[in-house]
Write an enzyme that holds these catalytic residues in place. Structure first.
Site, PDB file in Angstrom:
ATOM      1  N   CYS A   2       0.883  -1.302  -0.018  1.00 22.19           N
ATOM      2  CA  CYS A   2      -0.148   0.083  -0.090  1.00 22.19           C
ATOM      3  C   CYS A   2       0.974   1.233   0.153  1.00 22.19           C
ATOM      4  O   CYS A   2       1.970   1.182   0.335  1.00 22.19           O
ATOM      5  CB  CYS A   2      -0.769  -0.083   1.146  1.00 22.19           C
ATOM      6  SG  CYS A   2      -1.966  -1.465   1.446  1.00 22.19           S
ATOM      7  N   ARG A  27       4.074   0.853  -6.543  1.00 21.95           N
ATOM      8  CA  ARG A  27       4.140  -0.108  -5.739  1.00 21.95           C
ATOM      9  C   ARG A  27       3.215  -1.287  -5.872  1.00 21.95           C
ATOM     10  O   ARG A  27       3.422  -2.122  -5.181  1.00 21.95           O
ATOM     11  CB  ARG A  27       3.821   0.815  -4.152  1.00 21.95           C
ATOM     12  CG  ARG A  27       5.003   1.759  -3.828  1.00 21.95           C
ATOM     13  CD  ARG A  27       4.311   2.415  -2.718  1.00 21.95           C
ATOM     14  NE  ARG A  27       4.491   1.861  -1.475  1.00 21.95           N
ATOM     15  CZ  ARG A  27       5.371   1.827  -0.470  1.00 21.95           C
ATOM     16  NH1 ARG A  27       6.706   2.037  -0.951  1.00 21.95           N
ATOM     17  NH2 ARG A  27       5.199   0.987   0.370  1.00 21.95           N
ATOM     18  N   TRP A  86      -3.146  -2.338  -1.583  1.00 20.74           N
ATOM     19  CA  TRP A  86      -2.647  -3.888  -1.967  1.00 20.74           C
ATOM     20  C   TRP A  86      -3.173  -4.605  -1.201  1.00 20.74           C
ATOM     21  O   TRP A  86      -2.577  -5.073  -0.137  1.00 20.74           O
ATOM     22  CB  TRP A  86      -1.080  -3.663  -2.263  1.00 20.74           C
ATOM     23  CG  TRP A  86      -0.309  -4.895  -2.927  1.00 20.74           C
ATOM     24  CD1 TRP A  86      -0.408  -4.965  -4.281  1.00 20.74           C
ATOM     25  CD2 TRP A  86       0.125  -6.037  -2.330  1.00 20.74           C
ATOM     26  NE1 TRP A  86       0.419  -6.075  -4.731  1.00 20.74           N
ATOM     27  CE2 TRP A  86       0.649  -6.851  -3.397  1.00 20.74           C
ATOM     28  CE3 TRP A  86       0.312  -6.615  -1.260  1.00 20.74           C
ATOM     29  CZ2 TRP A  86       1.152  -8.045  -3.303  1.00 20.74           C
ATOM     30  CZ3 TRP A  86       0.968  -8.073  -0.968  1.00 20.74           C
ATOM     31  CH2 TRP A  86       1.439  -8.519  -1.950  1.00 20.74           C
ATOM     32  N   ASN A 112      -0.607   1.360   6.018  1.00 18.48           N
ATOM     33  CA  ASN A 112       0.079   0.239   5.260  1.00 18.48           C
ATOM     34  C   ASN A 112       0.755  -0.900   6.028  1.00 18.48           C
ATOM     35  O   ASN A 112       1.357  -0.123   7.002  1.00 18.48           O
ATOM     36  CB  ASN A 112       1.249   0.907   4.477  1.00 18.48           C
ATOM     37  CG  ASN A 112       2.082   0.176   3.802  1.00 18.48           C
ATOM     38  OD1 ASN A 112       1.860  -0.953   3.313  1.00 18.48           O
ATOM     39  ND2 ASN A 112       3.443   0.743   3.744  1.00 18.48           N
ATOM     40  N   GLY A 113       0.515  -2.125   5.826  1.00 16.49           N
ATOM     41  CA  GLY A 113       1.045  -2.775   6.825  1.00 16.49           C
ATOM     42  C   GLY A 113       0.025  -4.045   7.053  1.00 16.49           C
ATOM     43  O   GLY A 113      -0.861  -4.212   6.254  1.00 16.49           O
ATOM     44  N   GLU A 498      17.999 -15.380 -11.904  1.00 13.11           N
ATOM     45  CA  GLU A 498      17.547 -14.232 -12.005  1.00 13.11           C
ATOM     46  C   GLU A 498      16.860 -13.955 -13.387  1.00 13.11           C
ATOM     47  O   GLU A 498      15.791 -13.228 -13.454  1.00 13.11           O
ATOM     48  CB  GLU A 498      18.580 -13.219 -11.725  1.00 13.11           C
ATOM     49  CG  GLU A 498      18.272 -11.788 -12.045  1.00 13.11           C
ATOM     50  CD  GLU A 498      17.020 -11.369 -11.323  1.00 13.11           C
ATOM     51  OE1 GLU A 498      16.789 -11.933 -10.289  1.00 13.11           O
ATOM     52  OE2 GLU A 498      16.555 -10.214 -11.523  1.00 13.11           O
ATOM     53  N   LYS A 502      12.926 -12.883 -13.910  1.00 13.21           N
ATOM     54  CA  LYS A 502      12.485 -11.743 -14.527  1.00 13.21           C
ATOM     55  C   LYS A 502      11.468 -12.322 -15.632  1.00 13.21           C
ATOM     56  O   LYS A 502      10.160 -11.290 -15.905  1.00 13.21           O
ATOM     57  CB  LYS A 502      13.670 -11.019 -15.391  1.00 13.21           C
ATOM     58  CG  LYS A 502      14.562 -10.252 -14.610  1.00 13.21           C
ATOM     59  CD  LYS A 502      14.102  -8.786 -14.032  1.00 13.21           C
ATOM     60  CE  LYS A 502      13.421  -8.869 -12.965  1.00 13.21           C
ATOM     61  NZ  LYS A 502      14.172  -8.746 -11.575  1.00 13.21           N
ATOM     62  N   GLU A 505       8.036 -12.875 -13.845  1.00 14.25           N
ATOM     63  CA  GLU A 505       7.283 -11.792 -13.301  1.00 14.25           C
ATOM     64  C   GLU A 505       6.658 -10.789 -14.018  1.00 14.25           C
ATOM     65  O   GLU A 505       5.592 -10.566 -13.757  1.00 14.25           O
ATOM     66  CB  GLU A 505       8.129 -11.222 -11.979  1.00 14.25           C
ATOM     67  CG  GLU A 505       9.222 -10.471 -12.371  1.00 14.25           C
ATOM     68  CD  GLU A 505      10.084  -9.651 -11.235  1.00 14.25           C
ATOM     69  OE1 GLU A 505      11.053  -9.389 -11.356  1.00 14.25           O
ATOM     70  OE2 GLU A 505       9.142  -9.278 -10.398  1.00 14.25           O
ATOM     71  N   HIS A 521      19.007 -35.046 -14.576  1.00 10.24           N
ATOM     72  CA  HIS A 521      18.320 -35.940 -13.247  1.00 10.24           C
ATOM     73  C   HIS A 521      16.733 -35.433 -13.331  1.00 10.24           C
ATOM     74  O   HIS A 521      16.204 -35.629 -11.909  1.00 10.24           O
ATOM     75  CB  HIS A 521      19.075 -35.234 -11.946  1.00 10.24           C
ATOM     76  CG  HIS A 521      20.587 -35.799 -12.185  1.00 10.24           C
ATOM     77  ND1 HIS A 521      21.023 -37.026 -12.015  1.00 10.24           N
ATOM     78  CD2 HIS A 521      21.683 -34.956 -12.425  1.00 10.24           C
ATOM     79  CE1 HIS A 521      22.196 -37.138 -12.371  1.00 10.24           C
ATOM     80  NE2 HIS A 521      22.792 -35.654 -12.417  1.00 10.24           N
ATOM     81  N   LYS A 622       6.301  -3.607  -4.957  1.00  7.61           N
ATOM     82  CA  LYS A 622       7.719  -3.022  -5.302  1.00  7.61           C
ATOM     83  C   LYS A 622       8.395  -3.113  -3.788  1.00  7.61           C
ATOM     84  O   LYS A 622       9.748  -3.842  -3.817  1.00  7.61           O
ATOM     85  CB  LYS A 622       7.597  -1.478  -5.447  1.00  7.61           C
ATOM     86  CG  LYS A 622       9.089  -1.208  -5.693  1.00  7.61           C
ATOM     87  CD  LYS A 622       9.849  -1.665  -6.956  1.00  7.61           C
ATOM     88  CE  LYS A 622      11.189  -1.370  -6.955  1.00  7.61           C
ATOM     89  NZ  LYS A 622      12.055  -2.314  -7.962  1.00  7.61           N
TER      90      LYS A 622
HETATM   91  C1  F6R Z   1      11.983  -8.980  -8.383  1.00  9.99           C
HETATM   92  C2  F6R Z   1      11.929  -8.159  -7.417  1.00  9.99           C
HETATM   93  C3  F6R Z   1      11.830  -8.939  -5.906  1.00  9.99           C
HETATM   94  C4  F6R Z   1      12.766  -8.069  -4.961  1.00  9.99           C
HETATM   95  C5  F6R Z   1      12.328  -8.681  -3.451  1.00  9.99           C
HETATM   96  C6  F6R Z   1      13.203  -8.186  -2.477  1.00  9.99           C
HETATM   97  O1  F6R Z   1      12.119  -8.330  -9.585  1.00  9.99           O
HETATM   98  O2  F6R Z   1      12.241  -6.894  -7.315  1.00  9.99           O
HETATM   99  O3  F6R Z   1      12.022 -10.166  -5.960  1.00  9.99           O
HETATM  100  O4  F6R Z   1      13.875  -8.441  -5.148  1.00  9.99           O
HETATM  101  O5  F6R Z   1      10.939  -8.431  -3.225  1.00  9.99           O
HETATM  102  O6  F6R Z   1      13.097  -6.891  -2.410  1.00  9.99           O
HETATM  103  P1  F6R Z   1      14.234  -5.905  -1.473  1.00  9.99           P
HETATM  104  O7  F6R Z   1      15.478  -5.894  -2.608  1.00  9.99           O
HETATM  105  O8  F6R Z   1      13.778  -4.456  -1.624  1.00  9.99           O
HETATM  106  O9  F6R Z   1      14.522  -6.483  -0.306  1.00  9.99           O
END
Ligand code: F6R
Length: 627
Positions: A2, A27, A86, A112-113, A498, A502, A505, A521, A622
């Site tokens: 949020c 966010r 959110w 938020n939380g 990674e 990407k 997501e 395997h 985010k």
């Molecule tokens: C993927 C992404 C997430 C963050 C994860 C940790 O693109 O951004 O997987 O890496 O939520 O977030 P931080 O780095 O803010 O702790």
């Protein structure tokens, strides 16, 4: 997660609230709302609320607000709060959208939380006669403040303090009371909140972009502290006992352009293209050219402490965890210290072996990830030296770790992390080299040579960005697939984790990354010759290059379509793969930097072809401030 914006001033509050909410859209959210006090409407003396369900709702909210007489030109309305939600407790709906009011519509709260004890509080407040109108955990706060407001004889700050004392969980709260048209109360615990003042009033928000237009000098609250924002722009700060104090002020040196797309179709592509600059900034000032030594003063450890490190834990989540996996290889190769990389949500419930000689590196771009913060607390309690690597000045992790190293990537808006990931990788390379230097494992020439390899990266990234022909062709293959496999060895394998994340997501294509030696395997069974399952093979120059070629043969023989990442001039890969993405040569340990840029572009292009919402992938946020 949020987003909150709160404004109290002498001029129109609607514009800062809506502009702030728009800047927090990154966010991720599923509904939005705002609540204001209209001091002109003295007879009504109620809070006016506008709430909308859905994404893209900030614009719709603007229209709805205008229809309700709360347009951008509402000069009489000078105090209000806004929220992007959110959903966690209760589905996305207008009823569950914030702000939430008390029984009499005198108080409005944006949260938020997660209020962890909301169930018990709700029961108690219901028994005391309060009526709830939403399924959210957040609504308990408005009723709790209502209750304490009566008990505290109309002292809003005292009521909020008493309410906060009853809350457990994480929260950033902005609270509006119709009897206080010239003040707002905000507080927080384990959720981000940033506060600033400007000529027209005081403003608070979940993140800097929401207030950067109004001020660059910001303050942060400690847990359970309270701030009162006054219409004249002054802000009073109080600790949980009600003692006033003056907080530190932080200057934000990036400007509003950083929070705008600058001609790119989306923030992700803009941020991918910023990476050469970001890497240059990470490296700036790190090599003392006279002494031929690396400098990392932020680590703040004595030579004895550095020499005594016998174990490193890297804790992080998501993309930051993947940076940690690559960091492990860098530290083990260059500094010869054993490194364990742990997902923070696992580490915090494990029983890690920690002593005063353990170095814990917590990586988090946002500095607010709940699990990473908790892992840091555990490590500190156990006596480890904890260093945080983050992008966000003044974020929560910076107050929890002993020391912080900033990656200086400037704000990253797209939910998918790109430039912060690359900055993390480069900083981990510097850290590995620094540890190696301090432990006497490298001489001056080796340091300078390795640093020069790092310095070549920005130009090499520019080369990857300049010609995307093969990447675009590979993206077309991936966009048609239901599953894409990623294989690699060593740091090539961690690069794949990674790359797969990407792709998943932002394109929603299923992707799986696996160490190439492991594929036979079990995972080989996923290769379907009928659809020619795409396999992305990271096959850049490495000690295990021949083995990678054998793995490519293996998947080709089962009918896979191979998209290979190879080092320029590698004709053997060219002969085997269907599509080859060539990358400039660098150290094997640094190859993830270049390969990751190519994989970011691949994911981006595939997502564009599928018409996805690039910057705001479904279900994601985010910064993940809840467990
Ligand atoms: C993927 C992404 C997430 C963050 C994860 C940790 O693109 O951004 O997987 O890496 O939520 O977030 P931080 O780095 O803010 O702790």
């Amino acid at each position: 997660m949020c987003g909150i914006v709160a404004f109290c001033g002498v001029k129109n509050a609607i514009t800062p609230l809506l502009t702030g909410l728009a800047r927090l859209e990154y966010r991720g959210y599923d509904s939005a709302g705002l609540a204001v006090i209209d001091p002109q409407a003295k007879q009504l003396r109620t809070i006016q609320r506008v709430r909308q369900e859905g994404r893209g709702m900030v614009e719709v909210l603007r229209e709805a607000a205008a229809e309700a007489g709360l347009g951008d030109d509402s000069q009489g309305i000078t105090c209000g709060i806004g929220h992007t939600r959110w959903a966690t407790h209760g589905a996305p709906s207008v009823a569950n959208a914030h702000p939430h009011c008390d029984c009499q519509g005198r108080i409005a709260v944006a949260h938020n939380g997660i209020i962890e004890n909301h169930g018990r509080l709700r029961e108690q407040l219901t028994a005391e006669g309060h009526t709830f109108h939403s399924q959210t955990d957040s609504e308990v706060v408005s009723h709790l403040v209502e209750k304490h407001y009566a008990l505290q004889n109309g002292d809003l700050a005292a009521a909020v303090r008493a309410a906060v004392a009853e809350l457990s969980g994480s929260f950033a709260l902005a609270i509006l009371h119709r009897d206080y048209p010239e003040a707002l109360v905000v507080t927080r615990n384990d959720s981000p909140l940033v506060i600033g003042s400007c000529a027209t009033g005081a403003i608070a928000a979940s993140d800097v972009p929401a207030l950067i237009e109004y001020t660059r000098d910001v303050c942060y609250l400690d847990d359970r502290d309270i701030a009162i924002l006054h219409a004249n722009g002054s802000v009073e700060y109080f600790d949980p006992a009600g003692e006033p104090y003056t907080p530190n002020t932080y200057h934000i040196d990036w400007n509003i352009k950083e929070a705008e797309k600058g001609g790119y179709p989306d923030f992700m592509l803009k941020e991918i293209n910023e990476q050469p600059r970001v890497v240059r900034d990470v490296l700036k000032g790190r090599l003392n050219t006279q002494a031929k030594t690396l400098e990392l003063p932020e680590l703040a450890m004595t030579p004895d402490e550095l020499a005594a490190i016998d174990r490193v834990y890297i804790v992080a989540c998501g993309t930051s965890y993947h940076a940690g996996l690559i960091g492990k290889d860098l530290i083990e190769s260059w500094a010869r210290i054993p490194v364990e990389v742990r997902v923070a949500s696992e580490f915090r419930y494990a029983n890690p072996i920690i002593s005063s000689n353990t170095l814990v590196i917590a990586i988090t771009q946002s500095g607010e990830t709940a699990d990473t913060l908790e892992a840091v607390r555990l490590a500190r309690r156990a006596g480890a030296h904890v260093v945080a690597i983050t992008n966000v000045i003044g974020s929560r992790i910076t107050t929890e770790a002993q020391t912080t190293i900033y990656i200086k990537a400037n704000i990253e808006i797209s939910v998918a992390a790109t430039k912060t990931f690359l900055a993390q990788l480069c900083l981990l390379a510097l850290l590995a080299l620094f540890l190696s230097q301090e432990r006497g494992l490298v001489n001056e020439t080796q340091i300078v040579t390795a640093f020069e390899a790092l310095q070549r990266l920005p130009q090499q990234i520019e080369a990857v960005l300049a010609d995307t022909t093969s990447i675009d062709a590979a993206a077309e293959v991936c966009a048609d697939a239901t599953t894409v496999l990623f294989i690699g060895r060593g740091v090539g394998a961690t690069t794949c984790y990674e790359g797969a994340l990407k792709l998943k997501e932002i394109s929603y294509i299923h992707a799986e990354a696996i160490a190439a030696g492991e594929i036979k395997h079990g995972t080989l069974a996923l290769i379907d010759p009928i659809v020619a399952t795409p396999v992305v093979a990271v096959a850049v120059a490495s000690a295990t290059h021949d083995k990678m070629l054998a793995n490519i043969e293996e998947v080709k023989a089962r009918g896979a379509r191979v998209i290979a990442l190879a080092t320029e001039g590698d004709e053997r890969v060219g002969e085997l793969a269907d599509i080859v993405i060539y990358l400039p040569p660098t150290y094997e340990q640094l190859s993830p930097v270049l390969a990751s840029v190519a994989l970011q572009l691949l994911a981006h292009r595939a997502a564009v072809l599928l018409g996805r919402d690039i910057d705001k992938p479904r279900n994601l946020a985010k910064s993940v401030t809840v467990e």
